[in-house]
Each structure stands twice: as structure tokens, then as C-alpha cells.
Design an enzyme around this catalytic site. Structure first.
Site, PDB file in Angstrom:
ATOM      1  N   LYS A  61       0.796  -1.232   0.000  1.00 17.04           N
ATOM      2  CA  LYS A  61       0.000   0.000   0.000  1.00 17.04           C
ATOM      3  C   LYS A  61       0.826   1.279   0.000  1.00 17.04           C
ATOM      4  CE  LYS A  61      -3.284  -1.267  -0.645  1.00 17.04           C
ATOM      5  NZ  LYS A  61      -3.503  -2.052  -1.903  1.00 17.04           N
ATOM      6  N   GLY A  63       2.423   2.342  -2.857  1.00 17.52           N
ATOM      7  CA  GLY A  63       2.542   2.875  -4.207  1.00 17.52           C
ATOM      8  C   GLY A  63       3.024   1.852  -5.221  1.00 17.52           C
ATOM      9  N   HIS A 127       7.285  -7.678  -2.171  1.00 15.28           N
ATOM     10  CA  HIS A 127       7.138  -7.063  -0.844  1.00 15.28           C
ATOM     11  C   HIS A 127       8.155  -7.670   0.137  1.00 15.28           C
ATOM     12  CE1 HIS A 127       3.589  -4.920  -1.969  1.00 15.28           C
ATOM     13  NE2 HIS A 127       2.760  -5.936  -1.957  1.00 15.28           N
ATOM     14  N   ARG A 151       6.251   5.097   1.873  1.00 18.20           N
ATOM     15  CA  ARG A 151       5.147   6.032   2.061  1.00 18.20           C
ATOM     16  C   ARG A 151       5.026   6.334   3.546  1.00 18.20           C
ATOM     17  NH1 ARG A 151      -1.179   4.921   0.247  1.00 18.20           N
ATOM     18  NH2 ARG A 151      -1.705   7.117   0.020  1.00 18.20           N
ATOM     19  N   SER A 159      -4.461   2.771   4.325  1.00 17.44           N
ATOM     20  CA  SER A 159      -4.658   2.127   3.023  1.00 17.44           C
ATOM     21  C   SER A 159      -4.662   0.596   3.185  1.00 17.44           C
ATOM     22  CB  SER A 159      -3.542   2.570   2.073  1.00 17.44           C
ATOM     23  OG  SER A 159      -3.773   2.074   0.790  1.00 17.44           O
ATOM     24  N   TYR A 220       6.466   8.068  -1.906  1.00 17.34           N
ATOM     25  CA  TYR A 220       5.179   8.319  -2.554  1.00 17.34           C
ATOM     26  C   TYR A 220       4.859   9.818  -2.529  1.00 17.34           C
ATOM     27  CZ  TYR A 220       0.095   7.776  -3.340  1.00 17.34           C
ATOM     28  OH  TYR A 220      -1.186   7.857  -3.821  1.00 17.34           O
ATOM     29  N   GLY A 282      -5.693   7.716  -3.549  1.00 20.07           N
ATOM     30  CA  GLY A 282      -4.446   8.144  -4.177  1.00 20.07           C
ATOM     31  C   GLY A 282      -3.997   9.524  -3.728  1.00 20.07           C
TER      32      GLY A 282
HETATM   33  P1  A3P Z   1      -4.894   4.898  -0.918  1.00 19.92           P
HETATM   34  O1  A3P Z   1      -5.477   3.685  -0.305  1.00 19.92           O
HETATM   35  O2  A3P Z   1      -4.326   5.841   0.110  1.00 19.92           O
HETATM   36  O3  A3P Z   1      -5.778   5.590  -1.868  1.00 19.92           O
HETATM   37  P2  A3P Z   1      -0.265  -0.338  -3.542  1.00 19.92           P
HETATM   38  O4  A3P Z   1      -0.278  -0.107  -4.991  1.00 19.92           O
HETATM   39  O5  A3P Z   1       1.116  -0.437  -2.955  1.00 19.92           O
HETATM   40  O6  A3P Z   1      -1.173  -1.420  -3.149  1.00 19.92           O
HETATM   41  O7  A3P Z   1      -0.805   1.012  -2.882  1.00 19.92           O
HETATM   42  C1  A3P Z   1      -2.130   1.405  -3.089  1.00 19.92           C
HETATM   43  C2  A3P Z   1      -2.215   2.898  -2.836  1.00 19.92           C
HETATM   44  O8  A3P Z   1      -1.705   3.599  -3.965  1.00 19.92           O
HETATM   45  C3  A3P Z   1      -3.662   3.319  -2.670  1.00 19.92           C
HETATM   46  O9  A3P Z   1      -3.625   4.440  -1.788  1.00 19.92           O
HETATM   47  C4  A3P Z   1      -4.019   3.710  -4.092  1.00 19.92           C
HETATM   48  O10 A3P Z   1      -5.148   4.535  -4.186  1.00 19.92           O
HETATM   49  C5  A3P Z   1      -2.740   4.400  -4.532  1.00 19.92           C
HETATM   50  N1  A3P Z   1      -2.579   4.429  -5.980  1.00 19.92           N
HETATM   51  C6  A3P Z   1      -2.860   3.450  -6.886  1.00 19.92           C
HETATM   52  N2  A3P Z   1      -2.607   3.864  -8.121  1.00 19.92           N
HETATM   53  C7  A3P Z   1      -2.129   5.126  -8.028  1.00 19.92           C
HETATM   54  C8  A3P Z   1      -1.703   6.107  -8.992  1.00 19.92           C
HETATM   55  N3  A3P Z   1      -1.712   5.858 -10.281  1.00 19.92           N
HETATM   56  N4  A3P Z   1      -1.292   7.307  -8.515  1.00 19.92           N
HETATM   57  C9  A3P Z   1      -1.290   7.581  -7.198  1.00 19.92           C
HETATM   58  N5  A3P Z   1      -1.690   6.711  -6.251  1.00 19.92           N
HETATM   59  C10 A3P Z   1      -2.098   5.503  -6.657  1.00 19.92           C
END
Ligand code: A3P
Length: 314
Positions: A61, A63, A127, A151, A159, A220, A282
Site C-alpha cells: 500500500k 505505491g 514485498h 510512504r 490504506s 510516494y 491516491g
Molecule cells: P490509498 O489507499 O491511500 O488511496 P499499492 O499499490 O502499494 O497497493 O498502494 C495502493 C495505494 O496507492 C492506494 O492508496 C491507491 O489509491 C494508490 N494508488 C494506486 N494507483 C495510483 C496512482 N496511479 N497514482 C497515485 N496513487 C495511486
């Protein structure tokens, strides 16, 4: 991809409360879901990195999805026009473009699977904590590179809580949902997927200071603030720098637009169950909408203490 050896190892490990599945297991100082842990052990025993490999490492979570999009688009920009709707990212989840090293659920023969990935570079995500990566990645003479995205722990925790809640209700619906108060305490104690969160970040942070040509450390929040600057750094690190001509034509901006949260969340492929969970808000700072001021204070204190001598700040 279950082996007797990995099951034997896992059954002997300390167990903690799982956020999605029932339990997490403590392996080499980090907590993993049992199915993924089998993949971690498989990778340590069998995976062979090649010099051109690029690994995308993250704590969950932080990014991963965005990084996969950006790295895929950067590495393949000569093959696929980033401004065209025929680009694979319009129809394919980034998680199907770049696989996880330790997620072997769909592979009967993971060695053959990883060998079959398009090379130069092979793009693989993980991970796994830095110290538990397969030796063939860590070896000083391995030319493979690692990009890590960190992050701030408050947003990462929220998240992860929302994500695991969705996964638990979809797959382990017989288990009760965990309230934020409970996952907060678990997170602070280090019991979260690939946690302790701070140890995960610090492992890659230290490696990036010691071997900056091998490990690129991104945040992030920095990427959100100045995406253009960090996409350029990413391309340089990957050995896929933008040429002057590409810069003049705005190749970096096209990639940023393609991989923007707004664009990706508008696509049908990313609205499907199993994919949509990777996109939520995001944004930076959403944790203040879910955590109490006391929780925020406690997390900030832990973070300050854990990172005190590292030079790393969130
Ligand atoms: P939030 O839950 O805070 O919105 P991961 O990809 O490591 O699983 O992390 C997911 C997080 O990255 C989520 O954060 C998601 O919304 C955000 N995310 C996914 N795609 C993204 C993008 N293109 N740009 C910015 N944030 C993104």
C-alpha cells in the site's frame, strides 16, 4: 506451489493476528501471509536474478501499483505509444503486466514462468524485506537493480486497513472484520503484512545509501509532489533515460498522464473486482480522516524513534 519443506518451515514459525487471512507468520524478522510466505521461501531457494532485472520493492500500500504502471510505461515506451489507447495499460491491470516474485498461486512451474518473462529488462515486483531477498539479487556482483517506494506510515496503515478489510470480506468472510483500533495496535507492534513497517523501509533505505547504483529509494509523497522530476530519475536509474528529443516531445508527461490516478481509475479494467481494490483515493494525508489525533501522535512518535539516526524522514 506448496512444498513439504516450506509447509514444515511455516508451521514452526511464530503466529500473529492476520489482517486478511487468519494469521501472519514471522519469518526472518518480518510478518507474512502463509500463502505468500511459501513464495518467499520458494524465491530464496530457487529464483535466479539476471543482471538486467529490475525489481520493484515496496511495503504493501505504499505505491506498488503506481510504480508498476510507471516502470512498465518507461521501459516499454519504444514498443507502445504512451499517448495511444492501444497501450496495454488501457486494458491490462499493472499487476498483470508486472508479477510479484513471491505470488506463485497461478504458477505450476515458477522457474519456467520467470524465465519466460520479456527480458531487458525483466520487471518483477516484491514485498519481501531487503535482507530476505534471494541471494542472487543481493550478491555484490549482481547487476540487477531495485527501486523501492516508501510512504508515510499513517497513510500506509489506513490504506492497508481498507484493502485487507475488502480482501477479508471477499475471501475469508467467516472471519470478523478488524476495527481500526485493533489494526492500529497491531501495526504499532510491527504485526502487519511485511512488517514491522519501519524495519522494511529502513532495510531498503540503508541499502540505497550504501549502494545507490543498485537501490533507488523513492517516497510516494515526493512522487505526488513532483512526478516529472521523479519519473526522470526513475528512467535514468533504469538505464532508460529520456533523450533530448523525447524530452522535447514531452514523452515523460505522456507517461505521467497515462499512469495518473485519474486516468487509470477511469478504465474498465481497473474497475473490475480484484483490480479496483488497488485504487482508492491516491492522496497524501487521507489518514487524518480515519485516525484519531492520539493515534496520529503515537504513530509519529514511533516513527521518529525508529528512524531517529537514519536520516530518513516522512
Ligand atoms: P490509498 O489507499 O491511500 O488511496 P499499492 O499499490 O502499494 O497497493 O498502494 C495502493 C495505494 O496507492 C492506494 O492508496 C491507491 O489509491 C494508490 N494508488 C494506486 N494507483 C495510483 C496512482 N496511479 N497514482 C497515485 N496513487 C495511486
Amino acid at each position: 506451489m506448496t512444498t513439504e519443506i516450506s509447509l514444515e518451515i511455516i508451521s514452526s514459525l511464530p503466529k500473529g493476528r492476520g489482517w486478511a487471512a487468519e494469521h501472519l507468520y514471522l519469518y526472518q524478522g518480518f510478518w507474512y501471509d502463509p500463502v505468500i510466505l511459501e513464495g518467499v521461501i520458494w524465491a530464496q531457494q530457487n529464483f535466479r536474478a539476471i543482471d538486467t532485472d529490475i525489481f520493484l520493492a515496496t511495503s504493501p500500500k505504499c505505491g506498488t501499483t503506481w510504480l508498476k504502471d510507471l516502470v512498465f510505461a518507461i521501459a516499454n515506451r519504444k514498443r507502445y505509444d504512451s499517448s495511444s489507447e492501444s497501450h496495454p495499460l488501457f486494458t491490462t491491470s499493472p499487476h498483470d503486466c508486472i508479477p510479484f516474485l513471491e505470488d506463485l498461486v497461478d504458477h505450476d512451474d515458477p522457474i519456467a514462468y520467470f524465465q519466460s518473462l520479456p527480458s531487458s529488462p525483466r520487471l518483477i515486483s516484491t514485498h519481501i524485506s531487503y535482507t530476505s531477498l534471494p541471494n542472487s539479487i543481493l550478491n555484490a556482483d549482481s547487476g540487477s537493480r531495485i527501486v523501492y517506494v516508501a510512504r508515510n506510515p499513517k497513510d500506509a496503515l489506513v490504506s492497508l486497513w481498507v484493502f485487507t478489510k475488502a480482501i477479508r470480506s471477499a475471501i475469508w468472510s467467516h472471519l470478523p472484520p478488524l476495527p481500526i483500533e485493533e489494526v492500529f495496535d497491531l501495526f504499532c507492534e510491527g504485526v502487519s503484512f511485511a512488517g514491522p513497517f519501519w524495519d522494511h523501509v529502513l532495510g531498503y533505505w540503508k541499502a540505497s545509501l550504501e549502494t545507490p547504483n543498485k537501490v533507488l529509494f523513492l517516497k510516494y509523497e515526493d512522487m505526488k509532489m513532483d512526478t516529472q522530476c521523479w519519473v526522470k530519475r526513475l528512467a535514468d536509474f533504469m538505464g532508460h533515460s529520456f533523450s533530448l528529443e523525447e524530452e522535447r516531445q514531452g514523452a515523460g508527461q505522456e507517461i505521467i498522464k497515462l499512469c495518473s490516478f485519474q486516468n487509470l481509475t477511469s478504465l474498465e479494467v481497473n474497475k473490475r473486482a480484484g483490480n479496483k481494490e488497488f485504487f482508492r483515493r491516491g492522496e497524501v494525508g487521507d489518514s487524518k480522516n480515519h485516525l484519531t489525533p492520539e493515534m496520529i501522535k503515537r504513530l509519529e512518535e514511533i516513527t521518529e524513534q525508529k528512524l531517529a539516526t537514519s536520516g530518513l524522514k516522512f
